[in-house]
Design a protein around this motif. Structure first.
Motif, mmCIF file in Angstrom:
data_model
loop_
_atom_site.group_PDB
_atom_site.id
_atom_site.type_symbol
_atom_site.label_atom_id
_atom_site.label_comp_id
_atom_site.label_asym_id
_atom_site.label_seq_id
_atom_site.Cartn_x
_atom_site.Cartn_y
_atom_site.Cartn_z
ATOM 1 N N LEU A 435 0.835 -1.201 0.000
ATOM 2 C CA LEU A 435 0.000 0.000 0.000
ATOM 3 C C LEU A 435 0.873 1.256 0.000
ATOM 4 O O LEU A 435 0.614 2.198 -0.761
ATOM 5 N N THR A 507 -6.156 1.329 -3.298
ATOM 6 C CA THR A 507 -6.281 0.695 -1.976
ATOM 7 C C THR A 507 -7.276 -0.452 -2.008
ATOM 8 O O THR A 507 -7.045 -1.510 -1.396
ATOM 9 N N TYR A 511 -5.674 -3.859 -0.549
ATOM 10 C CA TYR A 511 -5.814 -4.105 0.888
ATOM 11 C C TYR A 511 -6.361 -5.508 1.168
ATOM 12 O O TYR A 511 -6.910 -6.175 0.290
#
Length: 563
Positions: A435, A507, A511
């Motif tokens: 990330l 993201t 994630y």
């Protein structure tokens, strides 16, 4: 007695060149190239190769044939272009007149209007989409109010809603770019055209607009690229209306196991088309580039009280509408809720639930963003020095590679990083490290651009004087040049920070449960109809954005961000 032979002039020159080549900045250049090769070039090459891999593991062009032959995929590409083109047109229709009004006429409260406009730009598009769902969704506040009056209105869902949100979200690009151009335009050209008998409309069309065309096209490109790459707004408002970023995401994370090869194919097509748009814009700017002296900049036209009031109201209408999403999420975050239903009265229940249920999302957002911004500031300053002070074909190529992630949709960047780093020897998938890498790669161009801008303004003689006194180049940079650059770097750094804490598209791909951020949690809360907690989290992001903007404005002496 034999004297020691003096070195030849040729050897002296070669030694000096060798010493110049292999210094601190050469090492920085090599390190930057290595990092870009690992985290930009390698993922893109891997993504490209993966698009030609069949399910059996062999070479195939079947994925591209499928894209061309199936209407489902072609329509997604067409939808992306239609939404982006219409959003760009809408942004121009709002931004250009507003910029003209604010730069040519003495209207009231310009400072407040500009803060509202910048705030609406820096807020993430998916929060705008979420807010308009609260206002004009199937059961939105405005929708219910109008229906109670007996008037039937369409909801915000569908292509028209996506275009509406994009136009209101991104017109500040046009406003800021065109305002800057109109403030520096040479009025003698307009006066000359007026003396030749041109009407105001003819003067605007044949003189003013051609002069600001390069700047206007740059703003329009920003709007088009942002609309073309955005994932959150079409996902929230589409309801069956598909665009390419959504298809790429769905192919990658399908509940049936996904189709990484097809996701890679769609990602490559997204990159090709976004790059094509970039080069098309540059081609037209090169063909229609006008220059002026800028000796006589325009003066504000005074207005009578009634005209000033009317034009001020007219200018504030789009500014108020575009800031409405931020005000909506803040207000609704304090309304009592029972599950997905809002009730009468106010409370802090949504904030309590957020702090009880998803506190780690808040911690992750700020910790990842702080780490990213530290890397971006340090790296951005070093890279900008190479680009400005060590110009060569090598650094020109470096500048080009650095801008690749800038035109890549976040979804594509996320997919490319997963494809590249989901197997040995380097496995980063599912970690917070991937990330941070995505944030740095995607947002560092903002910091680099602000750093290069300030470096162009700094006189070389300061560095040369330091080096001539025996201070090594590396020490000179950190003790002298870096300190002089710091104030100018802040603008780009804070813009990088704001866009990082609000990042959704990359993201959402990268994630997993233990690394969720605020933006991903808002997205999840909206899809599960937990509007109260979603509004509370969106308010936290909005407040963070506002505080960052005020800090930038204070540190830059009231000049604000260079957006």
């Amino acid at each position: 007695m034999l004297s020691r032979a003096e070195p030849s002039p040729g050897n002296v020159i070669r030694q000096r060149l060798l010493l110049r080549k292999w210094d601190f900045w050469t090492a920085v250049t090599i390190v930057v190239y290595l990092l870009l090769c690992v985290f930009v070039v390698y993922p893109l090459v891997t993504l490209f190769i993966n698009s030609f891999i069949s399910e059996e593991g062999g070479f195939t062009i079947e994925n591209y044939i499928t894209f061309i032959s199936l209407k489902y995929y072609r329509m997604a590409l067409l939808n992306s272009f239609m939404v982006s083109a219409l959003a760009t047109l809408g942004a121009i229709l709002i931004g250009v007149p507003l910029a003209y009004l604010s730069t040519r006429y003495a209207i009231k409260f310009k400072g407040l209007m500009q803060i509202m406009i910048v705030m609406s730009l820096l807020s993430p598009p998916f929060i705008g989409a979420y807010s308009w769902i609260l206002l004009m969704g199937n059961n939105g506040f405005i929708t219910r109010f109008i229906r109670d009056l007996g008037i039937s209105v369409p909801s915000i869902y569908g292509m028209h809603g996506i275009v509406f949100v994009f136009a209101l979200q991104f017109y500040p690009h046009i406003f800021l770019y065109v305002s800057g151009a109109l403030k520096t335009i040479d009025t003698s050209l307009e006066e000359a055209s007026e003396s030749l008998g041109m009407t105001s409309w003819q003067r605007l069309r044949t003189v003013t607009l051609p002069l600001i065309f390069p700047t206007l096209s740059a703003g329009a490109l920003m709007v088009f690229m942002a609309s073309f790459a955005d994932f959150g707004t079409p996902m929230l408002l589409g309801q069956g209306f598909k665009v390419l970023p959504i298809l790429a995401y769905e192919q990658f994370v399908s509940e049936m196991g996904g189709n990484p090869a097809m996701a890679s194919t769609l990602s490559i097509i997204l990159i090709l088309f976004s790059t094509s748009v970039l080069f098309t814009q540059r081609y037209f700017v090169a063909r229609k580039n006008f220059s002026m002296t800028g000796m006589r900049t325009p003066k504000l036209i005074p207005l009578k009280p009634l005209a000033k009031t009317l034009l001020t109201i007219l200018a504030f209408i789009p500014a108020c509408i575009s800031i409405l999403p931020q005000l909506t999420v803040i207000l609704t975050s304090f309304i009592k809720t029972k599950g997905p239903v809002f009730q009468s009265g106010f409370s802090l229940d949504s904030y309590r639930e957020v702090l009880y249920r998803v506190p780690r999302s808040i911690i992750h957002t700020y910790s990842y963003s702080i780490l990213s911004i530290i890397i971006m500031v340090a790296g951005g300053m070093l890279i900008s020095y190479i680009l400005v002070r060590r110009k060569s074909k090598l650094t020109a190529a470096l500048d080009g590679i650095l801008m690749i992630p800038y035109v890549m949709p976040g979804t594509v960047l996320g997919i490319s990083l997963i494809v590249a780093f989901n197997k040995p020897p380097v496995v980063l998938t599912g970690t917070w490290i991937i990330l941070v890498i995505a944030y740095v790669v995607r947002k560092i161009p903002y910091t680099i651009r602000s750093s290069t801008a300030i470096l162009h303004q700094l006189d070389r003689s300061v560095e040369e004087a330091s080096i001539s006194l025996g201070v090594p180049p590396m020490k000179t940079f950190f003790k002298t040049t870096g300190r002089l650059m710091a104030p100018g770097v802040i603008s780009g750094a804070i813009l990088s920070w704001i866009t990082t804490i609000n990042e959704l598209s990359s993201t959402l791909v990268l994630y997993y449960g233990a690394t969720a951020t605020i933006s991903v949690t808002i997205y999840s809360e909206v899809f599960t109809s937990n509007y109260g907690t979603g509004a509370a989290l969106a308010s936290i992001l909005t407040l963070s954005t506002l505080i960052s903007l005020l800090i930038a404005n204070k540190l830059s002496g009231g000049k604000g961000l260079s957006v």
